[in-house]
Design an enzyme around this catalytic site. Structure first.
Site, short mmCIF file in Angstrom:
data_model
loop_
_atom_site.label_atom_id
_atom_site.label_comp_id
_atom_site.label_asym_id
_atom_site.label_seq_id
_atom_site.Cartn_x
_atom_site.Cartn_y
_atom_site.Cartn_z
N HIS A 70 23.79 17.47 70.20
CA HIS A 70 23.16 16.85 69.01
C HIS A 70 23.61 15.39 68.94
O HIS A 70 24.73 15.10 68.56
CB HIS A 70 23.59 17.60 67.74
CG HIS A 70 22.88 17.14 66.51
ND1 HIS A 70 22.31 18.01 65.60
CD2 HIS A 70 22.65 15.90 66.00
CE1 HIS A 70 21.76 17.34 64.62
NE2 HIS A 70 21.96 16.04 64.83
N HIS A 102 22.32 11.15 68.09
CA HIS A 102 21.37 10.10 67.67
C HIS A 102 21.67 8.83 68.44
O HIS A 102 22.76 8.27 68.34
CB HIS A 102 21.52 9.82 66.16
CG HIS A 102 21.23 11.02 65.32
ND1 HIS A 102 19.98 11.31 64.83
CD2 HIS A 102 22.03 12.03 64.90
CE1 HIS A 102 20.01 12.43 64.14
NE2 HIS A 102 21.24 12.90 64.17
N LYS A 140 12.70 19.83 66.81
CA LYS A 140 13.64 19.66 65.70
C LYS A 140 12.92 19.73 64.36
O LYS A 140 11.96 19.00 64.12
CB LYS A 140 14.35 18.30 65.83
CG LYS A 140 15.30 17.96 64.68
CD LYS A 140 16.55 18.83 64.67
CE LYS A 140 17.42 18.65 63.43
NZ LYS A 140 18.32 17.54 63.48
N HIS A 157 17.82 21.50 60.84
CA HIS A 157 18.72 20.87 59.87
C HIS A 157 18.71 21.78 58.65
O HIS A 157 17.75 21.81 57.89
CB HIS A 157 18.24 19.46 59.50
CG HIS A 157 19.19 18.79 58.54
ND1 HIS A 157 19.90 17.65 58.87
CD2 HIS A 157 19.59 19.12 57.29
CE1 HIS A 157 20.68 17.32 57.85
NE2 HIS A 157 20.50 18.18 56.87
N HIS A 164 24.83 21.40 63.17
CA HIS A 164 25.97 20.89 62.39
C HIS A 164 26.35 21.78 61.20
O HIS A 164 26.32 21.33 60.05
CB HIS A 164 25.75 19.44 61.94
CG HIS A 164 24.36 19.09 61.48
ND1 HIS A 164 23.68 19.83 60.54
CD2 HIS A 164 23.53 18.09 61.85
CE1 HIS A 164 22.50 19.28 60.34
NE2 HIS A 164 22.37 18.23 61.13
N ASP A 179 26.56 15.03 66.55
CA ASP A 179 25.78 14.38 65.48
C ASP A 179 26.26 12.95 65.27
O ASP A 179 26.24 12.44 64.15
CB ASP A 179 25.86 15.17 64.16
CG ASP A 179 24.74 14.78 63.20
OD1 ASP A 179 23.80 14.09 63.62
OD2 ASP A 179 24.83 15.15 62.02
O1 DOR Z 1 24.52 12.48 58.53
C1 DOR Z 1 23.48 12.57 59.13
N1 DOR Z 1 22.94 11.50 59.77
N2 DOR Z 1 22.85 13.73 59.15
C2 DOR Z 1 21.65 13.86 59.68
O2 DOR Z 1 21.13 14.95 59.67
C3 DOR Z 1 20.91 12.70 60.23
C4 DOR Z 1 21.85 11.66 60.65
C5 DOR Z 1 21.16 10.35 60.91
O3 DOR Z 1 20.15 10.33 61.61
O4 DOR Z 1 21.65 9.33 60.41
ZN ZN Z 2 21.77 14.68 63.35
#
Ligand code: DOR
Ligand code: ZN
Length: 361
Positions: A17, A19, A103, A140, A178, A251
């Site tokens: 997971h 970003h 997702k 999520h 998460h 995450d």
């Molecule tokens: O804290 C988070 N940030 N939780 C999420 O589900 C998305 C992520 C984000 O993309 O910033």
């Molecule tokens: Zn995330």
């Protein structure tokens, strides 16, 4: 020279997971991942979410172009579930090997999720097709019902949405992303082998009090929000147990400081530079280093039916604290790196091909 205390060699880990964002952030944050991990599930919640296969292709190419020769990192692309999602994109994406998962963000639950799905039952027709393709739905898991207390939204969501989904499509593979509660750990353990969960480094470390340690801590704010200590312990026990239903998804979610240190700060913790080290430290604290490889390198790949990485990584504990950047620069802006408030002693690096190290395999 740092003084070594102990070390272990394990299969190079994956991040289930992650970003990565877009330019100019991706160029700065991605090296922390491709130098340490073999694969990662790339989240699709860009400003323009990755809904179409063509967008996933473009994003994949961009990610690949940033990898320095010598590293064998593979981005595993996902599509963002929306009412505009087309089955054809999913079929073609899976058949061509580009798409590894779908997702689901409840509409508006977190960063760039306004195009998410409000009522999942409207998507059942499409979701029923996923088992044949053998790819999971990544969830999520928080209700967007603002009447529900924010600390109860994950537990509430299990009954409100996930149980119904499992009842309707029991063959669907699901990753509850998460997880932060004992309720989720129990839910995963009680249900069949089609459901698993990712766990972040920060949820192994923070409880909800840490958000208010001597003042408001915007860099500890993420979604789902950290919960009570008893929940942190349940999640920590699940991760360190070695149970195949739990695996690492950092995450890691970078936001510029100006967007976090604000009257309405964004959710997300940027942990890519040190998540693996702190996870190793947690496993050592729990006398569970024997299970570290399951949690970070094996369980996820098995759940996704993907091969284990062909390289080994060496995790080493040093006597002196490991230095990591407290912030990284993006032009004139900064991104704060996760700092749990205590030193890091574990460091890891990829050390070579598995078949060169015969005694282990
Ligand atoms: O804290 C988070 N940030 N939780 C999420 O589900 C998305 C992520 C984000 O993309 O910033
Ligand atoms: Zn995330």
């Amino acid at each position: 020279m740092l003084e070594e205390i102990k070390s272990i060699e394990i299969i190079t880990p994956d991040d289930w997971h992650l970003h990565l964002r877009e330019s100019p952030l991706i160029e700065k944050v991605f090296p922390y991942t491709f130098t340490k991990f073999g694969k990662a599930i790339i989240m699709p919640n860009l400003k323009n979410p990755i809904i179409r296969l063509s967008q996933a292709h473009e994003y994949y190419k961009k990610i690949k172009s940033l990898i320095i020769p010598g590293y064998n990192f593979e981005p595993l692309m996902t599509l963002f579930l929306s009412e505009e999602t087309r089955l054809k994109d999913i079929y073609d994406g899976v058949k061509s090997g580009t798409i590894s998962a779908i997702k689901f963000y409840p509409q508006g639950v977190t960063t760039n999720s306004y195009g998410g799905v409000k009522d999942l039952s409207k998507m059942y027709n499409l979701l029923e097709k996923l088992p044949d393709l053998n790819i999971p739905l990544l969830i999520h898991g928080e209700t967007t019902n603002s009447k529900v207390d924010i600390y109860d939204r994950e537990a509430y969501f299990l009954e409100e949405t996930v149980s119904k989904l499992i009842e309707k499509i029991p063959e669907l593979k699901i990753v509850l992303e998460h997880i932060t509660t004992k309720d989720s750990v129990d839910f995963i353990l009680e249900n069949n082998s089609n459901i698993a969960a990712t766990i972040t480094a920060h949820h192994l470390i923070l409880n909800r009090n840490n958000l208010f340690d001597e003042g408001l801590r915007p860099h500890y704010y993420c979604r789902p929000i950290a919960k009570r200590e008893e929940h942190r312990m349940a999640v920590r026990n699940a991760a360190t147990s070695g149970n195949s239903k739990f695996f690492l998804g950092t995450d890691s979610a970078p936001h510029l400081d100006k967007n976090k240190e604000s009257a309405c700060g964004c959710a997300g913790i940027f942990s890519a530079p040190n998540a693996l080290g702190y996870v190793a430290q947690v496993f050592e604290e729990e006398s569970a280093l024997d299970n570290l490889e399951n949690f970070i390198s094996i369980n996820g790949a098995k759940f996704y039916n993907l091969s284990l990485n062909s390289t080994l990584s060496k995790f080493t504990k040093f006597k002196e604290a490991i230095k990591y950047p407290s912030k990284i620069e993006v032009g004139k802006e900064l991104i704060t790196v996760f700092n749990p408030g205590y030193p890091l002693y574990w460091k890891n690096e990829i050390v070579g091909e598995k078949n060169l190290i015969k005694e282990k395999f």
